[in-house]
Design an enzyme around this catalytic site. Structure first.
Site: not given
Length: 606
Positions: A272, A382, A461
């Site tokens: 990520h 996450h 995100h």
């Protein structure tokens, strides 16, 4: 796979008459030079570093070459690529770096330069090299169709015609030869994600002008050279940094390695986010290789550690988020769509959620790894982005499974939480920002829903600071609000879901947050991206760039199963605009992130 040639052997010519032989042949008393020399400089080397097939170097031919400019002549109705090259870059590459060639095409490359030898200089105002670049030849999984993706340009305002856009996508399926590995010593981890690289740069006509052939640096069968390539950023020196699996790397646009390192042994499973800090260090989103839980179990954690590494690879600092936040806050975990838990997309679980009983049983079990669950060793946080605020030496993280963007200081204390207050306890509850309108008046919120146009972000995100518009007190935050579990619930009908690109203005003294811009809600479900995606400010055009990276997939409303790959959207907006100035749609590809690339920054660094 099409084999590459060091020398552009098919066609390399210059547009002026050259009176000598194409080969410089030495006599018996001197060295013999047998490479083809076409033009006033040296040979043309294609793909000089083996990972960027649409690049070349026109070698300096033994001269000192300075004051260089390059222009790739566009196809009819195509996009010109033109840039200056610093003397430092010419020295670094041993000649003139050529970027942005069309594949399977005889490119006209115009160069201007000064060449010097034995104190004598000559200025060449325009020399044209004809350079053939090979057809697109990247090996893809069996289910892939065509060269990575196709692009349709739907809108393009003149101001944005010069954009070059890096696309960082995910292969549709893991490569057939991908390693099938799950960390189990100690238990847990996220190593099973091993999809091939799909990285390219397109122009605003949709043409691919650069792509990565990763064979030289990637091996799907080797756990230390495999993993999804993610977290691409263009650094201030113009080079690209990113990570994959157990590695993090930095290369320039020509493909020259600056570094490519394994993660330090105490950490694993990069994905990520890799952020270049203003102090020259890098922030990496990783996990811990070994954590001793309170119940005495050793686990590898999942997506919940940030480390700061120096340019030479030392670990300067770490943020162990399971120690800083509450890893047992499960309010969001219970309402996530289990069919789209970021990388773990399982159509058979679409629309299903976890009950409190499900989570309790998991907490009591020895099930660890990249699964939704609370506590260290499971995917409770996450973290999918990290950014740095130099004004107070803090990091900003986006936690998908907490539906929150959170600022944390060097002292490992939470400064603020931008997200629904539901489930935050004790001191954490005091750090949740208060929503206000443009006049500073408090907005009424109840049960994770707010009045008016304000909304929190959900499974978001890229929670990034807009540096040029922020200061020590006022913080502008750009986020891609994916929108799953919006309002802490699943909608009655899946097609009611939508995503947004959002900008917030945070008053860090008053601990308030104002929503100042959004886009996407009006596009409805066609623009909905259940996972991945990006929203980012760009100073050069005072714009917001957006990639709705998993939008446009069709699926069966009854079963919830996907019936096609996504068809993502790229948009760019002038600051505050309600409609995009640029829109490009990609077809049949699972997107991760995309961003504008500055070619002059890459080649004109002083």
């Amino acid at each position: 796979m099409f084999k590459k040639s060091l020398i552009a052997g098919a066609i390399v010519t210059a547009t002026f008459a050259f009176a000598s032989s194409a080969f410089a042949i030495g006599g018996a008393s001197g060295p013999k030079v047998t490479y083809p020399v076409k033009g006033k400089l040296g040979a043309v080397i294609m793909n000089p570093y083996k990972i960027a097939p649409l690049t070349a170097v026109i070698r300096n031919g033994g001269y000192v070459v300075t004051d260089v400019s390059v222009r790739i002549v566009p196809k009819e109705n195509g996009q010109e690529i033109a840039y200056k090259v610093s003397d430092k870059q010419v020295r670094t590459h041993g000649g003139i770096p050529v970027f942005g060639l069309y594949p399977d095409y005889v490119n006209s490359v115009e160069v201007s330069y000064t060449r010097t030898n034995h104190g004598k200089s000559e200025r060449v105002e325009k020399e044209v090299y004809k350079i053939y670049a090979q057809p697109f030849s990247l090996e893809q999984p069996g289910s892939a169709v065509g060269p990575l993706f196709k692009a349709t340009v739907k809108k393009l305002d003149p101001e944005f015609k010069d954009r070059l856009i890096l696309i960082n996508n995910l292969a549709a399926d893991p490569a057939a030869n991908a390693s099938r590995v799950v960390w189990n010593n100690p238990m847990g981890g996220a190593l099973e994600w091993n999809y091939g690289a799909q990285n390219a740069i397109i122009d605003t006509t949709g043409e691919i002008r650069w792509y990565m052939d990763p064979d030289a640096i990637y091996d799907a069968t080797n756990i230390y050279k495999a993993g999804i390539m993610m977290g691409f950023r263009q650094n201030e020196d113009g080079a690209l940094s990113w990570g994959y699996g157990q590695r993090y790397a930095k290369y320039d646009l020509m493909g020259r390695e600056i570094f490519n390192r394994r993660l330090p042994d105490g950490y694993n499973d990069f994905s990520h986010a890799m952020d270049a800090m203003q102090n020259g260090n890098f922030l990496l989103r990783v996990a811990s290789s070994d954590v001793l839980r309170g119940d005495g179990k050793h686990v590898r954690t999942v997506r919940d550690v940030i480390i700061e590494v120096s340019p030479t690879g030392e670990v300067v600092d770490e943020w162990r988020l399971f120690d800083i936040l509450d890893p047992y806050r499960d309010d969001v975990l219970k309402v996530l769509d289990q069919g789209a838990v970021c990388l773990n997309i399982d159509a058979s679980q679409a629309g299903k959620t976890l009950s409190a009983e499900d989570l309790a049983k998991m907490d009591e079990s020895d099930r660890f790894g990249d699964i939704v669950g609370s506590g260290p060793g499971r995917n409770w946080a996450h973290i999918n982005s990290v950014d740095y605020d130099p004004t107070d030496d803090s990091i900003i993280i986006s936690s998908r499974h907490q539906s929150a963007v959170i600022k944390i200081g060097r002292d490992k204390k939470v400064k603020w939480i931008m997200g629904s207050p539901q489930g935050w306890k004790g001191d954490f509850a005091k750090k949740v920002l208060t929503p206000v309108d443009k006049n500073g008046k408090k907005i009424k919120c109840e049960n994770s829903k707010c009045e008016g146009t304000f909304d929190w972000t959900w499974t978001q995100h890229t929670g990034w600071r807009i540096d040029s518009k922020s200061d020590k007190n006022v913080f502008y935050l750009s986020v891609f609000d994916n929108g799953d579990a919006r309002g802490m619930e699943q909608p009655a009908i899946p097609s009611m879901k939508y995503s947004r690109a959002v900008v917030y203005k945070i008053d860090q003294k008053k601990m308030t947050v104002q929503q100042v811009w959004e886009y996407g809600k009006e596009r409805g479900h066609e623009w909905y991206s259940p996972v991945t995606s990006l929203t980012e400010y760009h100073k050069d055009k005072d714009s917001i760039f957006v990639y709705s990276a998993t939008a446009g997939a069709t699926y069966n409303l009854q079963s919830g199963a996907f019936e096609s790959a996504p068809n993502p959207f790229i948009e760019e907006f002038k600051w505050g605009a309600k409609e995009p100035s640029l829109e490009i749609q990609l077809h049949n590809v699972s997107g991760y992130q995309a961003m504008p690339i500055d070619v002059n920054k890459a080649f004109n660094t002083k």
